[in-house]
Design a protein around this motif. Structure first.
Motif, PDB file in Angstrom:
ATOM      1  N   CYS A  55       1.278  -0.894  -0.075  1.00 16.58           N
ATOM      2  CA  CYS A  55       0.174  -0.232   0.521  1.00 16.58           C
ATOM      3  C   CYS A  55       1.190   1.518   0.157  1.00 16.58           C
ATOM      4  CB  CYS A  55      -1.101   0.243   1.206  1.00 16.58           C
ATOM      5  SG  CYS A  55      -2.250  -1.096   0.882  1.00 16.58           S
TER       6      CYS A  55
ATOM      7  N   CYS B 265      -8.690   5.174  -3.481  1.00 21.25           N
ATOM      8  CA  CYS B 265     -10.144   4.301  -3.355  1.00 21.25           C
ATOM      9  C   CYS B 265     -10.369   3.514  -4.393  1.00 21.25           C
ATOM     10  CB  CYS B 265     -11.312   5.343  -3.780  1.00 21.25           C
ATOM     11  SG  CYS B 265     -11.221   7.068  -3.057  1.00 21.25           S
TER      12      CYS B 265
ATOM     13  N   SER C 264      -8.929   0.840  -2.006  1.00 21.32           N
ATOM     14  CA  SER C 264      -9.987   0.917  -0.712  1.00 21.32           C
ATOM     15  C   SER C 264      -9.405  -0.747  -0.289  1.00 21.32           C
ATOM     16  CB  SER C 264     -11.316   1.482  -0.680  1.00 21.32           C
ATOM     17  OG  SER C 264     -12.088   0.526  -1.724  1.00 21.32           O
TER      18      SER C 264
ATOM     19  N   GLN D 176      -7.216  -0.845   3.243  1.00 23.68           N
ATOM     20  CA  GLN D 176      -8.236  -1.137   4.881  1.00 23.68           C
ATOM     21  C   GLN D 176      -7.896  -2.326   5.666  1.00 23.68           C
ATOM     22  OE1 GLN D 176     -10.597   1.845   4.996  1.00 23.68           O
ATOM     23  NE2 GLN D 176     -11.098   0.205   6.344  1.00 23.68           N
TER      24      GLN D 176
ATOM     25  N   ALA E 296      -2.836   3.610   5.623  1.00 29.34           N
ATOM     26  CA  ALA E 296      -3.955   4.221   5.642  1.00 29.34           C
ATOM     27  C   ALA E 296      -3.527   5.183   6.065  1.00 29.34           C
ATOM     28  CB  ALA E 296      -5.064   3.671   6.134  1.00 29.34           C
TER      29      ALA E 296
ATOM     30  N   ALA F  15      -9.534   9.456   2.574  1.00 25.39           N
ATOM     31  CA  ALA F  15      -9.330   8.064   1.774  1.00 25.39           C
ATOM     32  C   ALA F  15      -8.281   7.408   3.451  1.00 25.39           C
ATOM     33  CB  ALA F  15      -8.527   7.944   0.870  1.00 25.39           C
TER      34      ALA F  15
ATOM     35  N   ALA G 107     -10.698   6.070   6.128  1.00 26.92           N
ATOM     36  CA  ALA G 107     -11.954   5.424   5.703  1.00 26.92           C
ATOM     37  C   ALA G 107     -12.993   5.694   5.185  1.00 26.92           C
ATOM     38  CB  ALA G 107     -12.087   3.746   6.476  1.00 26.92           C
TER      39      ALA G 107
ATOM     40  N   TYR H  25     -13.290   7.222   2.057  1.00 23.81           N
ATOM     41  CA  TYR H  25     -13.265   6.927   0.637  1.00 23.81           C
ATOM     42  C   TYR H  25     -14.952   7.179  -0.261  1.00 23.81           C
ATOM     43  CZ  TYR H  25      -9.746   3.463   2.285  1.00 23.81           C
ATOM     44  OH  TYR H  25      -9.205   2.667   2.803  1.00 23.81           O
TER      45      TYR H  25
ATOM     46  N   ILE I 159     -15.828   0.656  -3.971  1.00 23.58           N
ATOM     47  CA  ILE I 159     -14.758   1.044  -2.768  1.00 23.58           C
ATOM     48  C   ILE I 159     -15.547   0.640  -1.559  1.00 23.58           C
ATOM     49  CG2 ILE I 159     -14.022   2.847  -4.363  1.00 23.58           C
ATOM     50  CD1 ILE I 159     -16.651   4.602  -2.854  1.00 23.58           C
TER      51      ILE I 159
END
Length: 676
Positions: free
Chosen positions: A223, A271, A274, A278, A284, A327, A330, A332, A536
């Motif tokens: 990520c 997004c 996502s 997550q 994140a 984003a 969370a 998104y 998303i």
């Protein structure tokens, strides 16, 4: 229909680029613009069919790469997030094409310009319709190439060439991280298809692999690498320096790059991924940190810019920070909502600024404007709407929740960061509130300097040293059409732009006013889950309401920002110049953009040039060429010159040489026979 949306722009680009000289400038404009409007109309139909009716689809265009276990087909992925991006990209691009017909009418290279615009749009459509990481990377790099061509469109200007190269190089830094992320995805999941990767991601939670000699968490590392690419494209802190310099391109290019296409690619990527983010909370949190910090940084730098386009450019950088902050916590759906609304009011602001520049005979320095509202009332109204939308003017939800587009999306982001109830969420909330106040100040500062007060275009007094050309932005003193010499017009000479430039402003203004109200329910309201479906991740709604002070905070700082701008630029217009003349440390720090360019020049640019010259002069010239081909040829020449000197033409020289030869031969013979 979906294939037509994607491929109509590249058809127009090919016609204008390959046959523009044959068919002429006007047919090139009409073909590219007409095909873009058809693509935009089809995108609206696709939005209704996919996002509102729920008919997702994956369409295979053709087989692409099949090598061993690796397979990547060229497919078009149509889901809700794609449908939103299709409307944004084709909608703004078609209006920019139409606007450019009037704005670029004096340029002799219009076919090439419109070909580049359509190529840019095609690359962005390839990006947002990708069904795997490789196709996304193809569109990603295509956008980078097209942006290089557009920013450097006026290639006879050294500043435009430098800005284009800077954008290309800085984005390559981010793209290197993005490429590593894609390699890592393949190494871990043995596929690049989105559905397969996202479906298998949960099995990798808590697992590690070796990266750069260290054992690291798989999902966090992937990520972060993907986000490095997003940082470059979306000009986040550290990789943001290319964005303001991109103003060297024509104003329609600025609107296209900064409103709906290139800079939003990073937000779209995060997004789209996502499901991965997550499962990687540390990554994140980093996204939130970078986003919030960028929002604060760019807003602070925008406070003292004097070029009308650069103010809006730093505003773009700041608003992208809002999207990433959302984003990261969370939200998104809020990030995509702000991307959607931002496209309308930011394109409106850029094109309105272009109309001002056009009316001012291509002057961009706001210090040479003022009092223009009576001369260009339509542009004044359009820019007023854009500013109201950008600053998020509206009534908080405790009073009914009514406002322009930016109010709904920006407030939802601020509320989401507060509602995260985490340390990084609180950090983001604080910086976003402060940034909202600064956004209000620099937006209204720009508006008041341009349209209110007295006209300063014909002032001949010298600017204060602190605002002189030596400390000013590279664009100041240069116009938007590539002419090096120009003069501000008489106030009576300032007039509205042609209708072909004003109609797009009106359409964008309608979006800036009504897009938030019309789509609030679908993007972030009760219908969000049904709207986004699986495209998303949509977090469950927070329990309980927000404190009253949280809902009132954005409106409060917005009012404070406007009041300060009004105080300085309406009531006491001479005060800013006097304060700037003091050259305070804070002013210089912000005016020089936190000295990022100077730091990069010292840390990277100068050492790179020094190493390059060393390898060129010493390594290549002295060592490789000196001992290699150049050295050998030089020694042969030296030997031949020495041999030539032996041919003197005198008999006694030859007799002496023969005698010495006989003596040398006799000596050698006696030595080898043991006579000595």
């Amino acid at each position: 229909m979906y294939a037509a949306i994607v491929f109509l722009p590249i058809i127009g680009s090919a016609i204008a680029g390959l046959f523009g000289r044959v068919i002429g400038a006007r047919p090139s404009e009409l073909v590219t613009t007409g095909l873009l409007f058809i693509s935009a109309a089809l995108s609206v139909l696709a939005f209704n069919d996919v996002a509102l009716q729920g008919h997702n689809d994956i369409i295979q265009i053709l087989p692409w790469i099949h090598s061993g276990d690796f397979a990547a087909d060229w497919t078009v992925r149509i889901d809700s997030i794609t449908a939103v991006m299709l409307v944004v990209v084709t909608g703004v691009s078609s209006l920019v094409h139409l606007y450019s017909i009037g704005y670029m009418h004096e340029d002799p290279h219009r076919p090439r310009f419109f070909s580049y615009l359509s190529l840019f749009t095609f690359a962005m459509l390839m990006l947002v319709t990708a069904n795997n990481f490789l196709q996304l990377f193809f569109g990603w790099e295509g956008v980078g190439l097209a942006s290089y061509l557009l920013i450097g469109f006026w290639y006879i200007r050294p500043s435009a060439n430098a800005a284009a190269i800077k954008a290309f190089v800085v984005n390559r830094v981010g793209d290197f991280g993005f490429a590593l992320g894609i390699f890592g995805v393949w190494a871990v999941f043995h596929t690049l298809d989105f559905d397969a990767v996202f479906g298998a991601a949960s099995a990798m939670v808590g697992k590690s692999f070796v990266f750069a000699g260290h054992s690291v968490d798989i999902l966090t590392t992937l990520c972060l690498l993907l986000f490095v690419g997003a940082m470059g494209k979306s000009a986040q802190l550290g990789l943001h320096t290319w964005l303001p310099d991109a103003m060297e391109g024509p104003t329609p290019v600025s609107a296209l790059i900064h409103a709906a296409t290139m800079v939003t690619a990073g937000v779209f990527l995060v997004c789209r991924c996502s499901p991965l983010f997550q499962l990687a909370p540390n990554a994140a949190a980093f996204v939130t940190f970078i986003g919030a910090t960028t929002a604060f940084f760019a807003a602070s730098v925008g406070l003292f810019q004097n070029d009308i386009k650069r103010v809006i450019a730093y505003s773009t950088c700041s608003q992208l920070g809002y999207m990433f902050a959302a984003a990261g916590v969370a939200a998104y759906d809020s990030a995509m909502f702000h991307l959607f609304t931002h496209a309308f009011f930011k394109a409106l602001l850029f094109l309105s600024a272009g109309a001002v520049i056009h009316s001012m005979h291509h002057e961009q320095d706001m210090r040479k404007m003022g009092g223009l509202r009576k001369q260009i009332p339509f542009t004044y109204t359009m820019m007023l709407i854009g500013n109201l939308a950008l600053t998020g003017v509206g009534l908080p939800y405790i009073f009914g929740g009514f406002g322009l587009a930016g109010f709904y999306s920006k407030d939802s982001i601020i509320n989401a960061t507060f509602g995260a109830h985490t340390g990084i969420g609180t950090y983001a909330f604080t910086l976003l509130i402060v940034s909202a106040g600064m956004t209000s100040f620099y937006s209204w500062r720009q508006f008041l300097m341009t349209f209110h007060g007295r006209y300063r275009g014909l002032d001949h007094q010298h600017l204060e040293h602190s605002d002189s050309h030596a400390h000013d932005e590279p664009m100041d003193g240069h116009d938007d059409h590539g002419h090096e010499e120009h003069h501000a017009p008489e106030l009576e000479e300032v007039h509205e732009s042609p209708k072909v430039m004003l109609v797009p402003l009106l359409v964008l203004a309608l979006g800036a006013v009504f897009a938030g109200m019309a789509f609030n329910h679908f993007f972030i309201g009760e219908g969000a889950r049904e709207f986004w479906r699986s495209s998303i991740f949509v977090a469950p709604g927070a329990e309980g309401g927000l404190p009253v002070w949280v809902e009132l905070a954005p409106l409060t700082v917005t009012i404070i920002g406007y009041a300060i701008a009004h105080y300085f630029y309406i009531w006491h217009p001479d005060l800013p110049r006097k304060l700037a003349a003091r050259r305070g440390l804070l002013y210089l720090f912000l005016f020089n953009k936190w000295y990022f360019d100077e730091a990069y020049d010292f840390l990277f640019v100068r050492p790179a040039f020094w190493i390059g010259r060393l390898l060129w002069k010493k390594g290549d010239g002295l060592v490789i060429d000196g001992l290699g081909p150049d050295g050998v040829s030089a020694r042969v020449i030296d030997a031949s010159r020495g041999a030539v000197k032996l041919q003197s033409g005198y008999v006694y020289h030859y007799a002496l040489a023969m005698l010495l030869g006989v003596v040398a031969l006799a000596t050698w013979f006696m030595a080898t026979r043991g006579g000595l």
